[in-house]
Design a protein around this motif. Sequence first.
Motif, PDB file in Angstrom:
ATOM      1  N   SER A   3       0.836  -1.198   0.000  1.00  0.00           N
ATOM      2  CA  SER A   3       0.000   0.000   0.000  1.00  0.00           C
ATOM      3  C   SER A   3       0.872   1.250   0.000  1.00  0.00           C
ATOM      4  O   SER A   3       1.943   1.263   0.615  1.00  0.00           O
ATOM      5  N   PRO A   4       0.440   2.313  -0.677  1.00  0.00           N
ATOM      6  CA  PRO A   4       1.161   3.582  -0.567  1.00  0.00           C
ATOM      7  C   PRO A   4       1.156   4.042   0.891  1.00  0.00           C
ATOM      8  O   PRO A   4       0.284   3.673   1.673  1.00  0.00           O
ATOM      9  N   ARG A   9       1.694   6.454   7.332  1.00  0.00           N
ATOM     10  CA  ARG A   9       0.619   5.486   7.570  1.00  0.00           C
ATOM     11  C   ARG A   9       0.211   4.871   6.229  1.00  0.00           C
ATOM     12  O   ARG A   9      -0.025   5.594   5.264  1.00  0.00           O
ATOM     13  N   PRO A  10       0.120   3.531   6.154  1.00  0.00           N
ATOM     14  CA  PRO A  10      -0.347   2.910   4.912  1.00  0.00           C
ATOM     15  C   PRO A  10      -1.730   3.427   4.532  1.00  0.00           C
ATOM     16  O   PRO A  10      -2.604   3.590   5.385  1.00  0.00           O
ATOM     17  N   VAL A  11      -1.919   3.695   3.257  1.00  0.00           N
ATOM     18  CA  VAL A  11      -3.181   4.254   2.781  1.00  0.00           C
ATOM     19  C   VAL A  11      -4.122   3.114   2.394  1.00  0.00           C
ATOM     20  O   VAL A  11      -3.881   2.403   1.416  1.00  0.00           O
ATOM     21  N   THR A  12      -5.186   2.950   3.153  1.00  0.00           N
ATOM     22  CA  THR A  12      -6.207   1.959   2.818  1.00  0.00           C
ATOM     23  C   THR A  12      -7.412   2.598   2.149  1.00  0.00           C
ATOM     24  O   THR A  12      -8.266   1.903   1.602  1.00  0.00           O
ATOM     25  N   GLY A  13      -7.501   3.905   2.195  1.00  0.00           N
ATOM     26  CA  GLY A  13      -8.591   4.637   1.577  1.00  0.00           C
ATOM     27  C   GLY A  13      -8.560   6.080   2.027  1.00  0.00           C
ATOM     28  O   GLY A  13      -8.082   6.385   3.131  1.00  0.00           O
ATOM     29  N   PRO A 279     -13.309   5.785 -14.573  1.00  0.00           N
ATOM     30  CA  PRO A 279     -13.156   5.236 -13.222  1.00  0.00           C
ATOM     31  C   PRO A 279     -11.963   5.828 -12.470  1.00  0.00           C
ATOM     32  O   PRO A 279     -11.928   5.801 -11.241  1.00  0.00           O
ATOM     33  N   ASP A 280     -10.997   6.364 -13.231  1.00  0.00           N
ATOM     34  CA  ASP A 280      -9.813   6.954 -12.603  1.00  0.00           C
ATOM     35  C   ASP A 280     -10.047   8.382 -12.144  1.00  0.00           C
ATOM     36  O   ASP A 280      -9.108   9.069 -11.752  1.00  0.00           O
ATOM     37  N   ARG A 281     -11.308   8.824 -12.155  1.00  0.00           N
ATOM     38  CA  ARG A 281     -11.634  10.161 -11.670  1.00  0.00           C
ATOM     39  C   ARG A 281     -12.702  10.129 -10.573  1.00  0.00           C
ATOM     40  O   ARG A 281     -13.190  11.179 -10.159  1.00  0.00           O
ATOM     41  N   ILE A 282     -13.055   8.962 -10.096  1.00  0.00           N
ATOM     42  CA  ILE A 282     -14.079   8.841  -9.055  1.00  0.00           C
ATOM     43  C   ILE A 282     -13.407   8.760  -7.691  1.00  0.00           C
ATOM     44  O   ILE A 282     -12.387   8.088  -7.524  1.00  0.00           O
ATOM     45  N   LEU A 283     -13.982   9.436  -6.696  1.00  0.00           N
ATOM     46  CA  LEU A 283     -13.385   9.566  -5.370  1.00  0.00           C
ATOM     47  C   LEU A 283     -14.367   9.117  -4.284  1.00  0.00           C
ATOM     48  O   LEU A 283     -15.562   9.413  -4.362  1.00  0.00           O
ATOM     49  N   LEU A 284     -13.859   8.448  -3.268  1.00  0.00           N
ATOM     50  CA  LEU A 284     -14.659   8.069  -2.109  1.00  0.00           C
ATOM     51  C   LEU A 284     -15.079   9.322  -1.349  1.00  0.00           C
ATOM     52  O   LEU A 284     -14.289  10.249  -1.171  1.00  0.00           O
ATOM     53  N   ALA A 285     -16.345   9.344  -0.869  1.00  0.00           N
ATOM     54  CA  ALA A 285     -16.853  10.538  -0.175  1.00  0.00           C
ATOM     55  C   ALA A 285     -17.934  10.143   0.824  1.00  0.00           C
ATOM     56  O   ALA A 285     -18.677   9.187   0.611  1.00  0.00           O
ATOM     57  N   SER A 286     -18.017  10.920   1.916  1.00  0.00           N
ATOM     58  CA  SER A 286     -19.015  10.635   2.957  1.00  0.00           C
ATOM     59  C   SER A 286     -19.852  11.839   3.355  1.00  0.00           C
ATOM     60  O   SER A 286     -20.909  11.683   3.949  1.00  0.00           O
ATOM     61  N   ARG A 316     -11.846  -0.837  -7.165  1.00  0.00           N
ATOM     62  CA  ARG A 316     -12.035  -0.465  -5.757  1.00  0.00           C
ATOM     63  C   ARG A 316     -10.827   0.283  -5.211  1.00  0.00           C
ATOM     64  O   ARG A 316     -10.955   1.380  -4.651  1.00  0.00           O
ATOM     65  N   ASP A 317      -9.630  -0.295  -5.337  1.00  0.00           N
ATOM     66  CA  ASP A 317      -8.436   0.377  -4.810  1.00  0.00           C
ATOM     67  C   ASP A 317      -8.138   1.655  -5.589  1.00  0.00           C
ATOM     68  O   ASP A 317      -7.617   2.626  -5.023  1.00  0.00           O
TER      69      ASP A 317
END
Length: 331
Positions: A3-4, A9-13, A279-286, A316-317
């Motif tokens: 993981s990067p 800290r390893p990036v899981t998301g 798909p390479d432009r979509i970002l996780l958001a809450s 996913r990743d």
Amino acid sequence: MPSPVLNNRPVTGIDVHAHYLDPALRDLPGVPRLVVDREGGGRYVLGGRTIQPLPSGLWDPSRRLEELDGCGISHQVISPAPVAMHYAWSADPAYARAVNDSMAAVAEQSDGRLIGLGCLPSASAVEEVHRCRELGLSGIEVGTRIGDLDLDAPELAEVWAACEETGSSVFVHPIAQGRGVLRRDHRVLDLGVGQLADTAIAASSLLLGGVLERHPGLRVAFAHGCGAFAWCYPRIRVGSRFSGQGNGDEWDQVVRRIYADALVFDAEHLRIVAHRFGPDRILLASDAPYLSGQLAKSLATIDAAIESGALPSDSRDIILVDNALEFLGLQ
């Protein structure tokens, strides 16, 4: 592949759409203040009138870190509460500077897990872009309108140049839940239609006004799946032929530079977002902390979209990690 690592800290998301506001910000005339109640909640107060109730996660970093841990997500991008960002433009520049100082402070206190974005005052916007970077913030949050200006207004040209020059990420968020773009004043319609229309207009202004073409290094992400823009763009493209404005083939490439978060509340909706931007432009958001438990729901939406084929099986990743690092200029 390992993981990067980000801030040791390893990036899981990375959740790119969350908000923070410091209750210690000083009061200024005409700016809402955050009042924390004894029961643990809070509210925005302006002129003695409550304009919005607020959850404690807005100012309590421990709450958001607990949610991240519960979902297995390592990092979160925090931007100023939209009301604060909106008022910062028209208020005394000291307010924007105080907001940005607080964003940098809480990011530093988070052991590197929180990544801050700042906001801008109208009086010294370009200077504050540079100052945000000096504070360690990754960029800025702006509204779908900045004050009374659309995003392609000539008055903002130097702001976009400064963002490109400094490598600042730009996160675009609706103003007042999109209020002002609809002919009906209704809270449900504001949230369900107004936000999407407002965001689509903002994205269209960057395209039609040539801002994205003039600044090929500018990294811009739009909240809520870039609103209705993914659906509207084919009609905008056709309209360009009638008006003689723009080149559709060139616009297609420019549009695929836009980042859109995945906060669309429907797995199938992500199909058109991925089709339009990639798909390479979509970002996780809450949108934390305004929507309770939304981070887990957003992850479930992405997983459901992958399972149904609305998103590629290997995305996913890419969505949780790679795209966010690239948007933040940390790749």
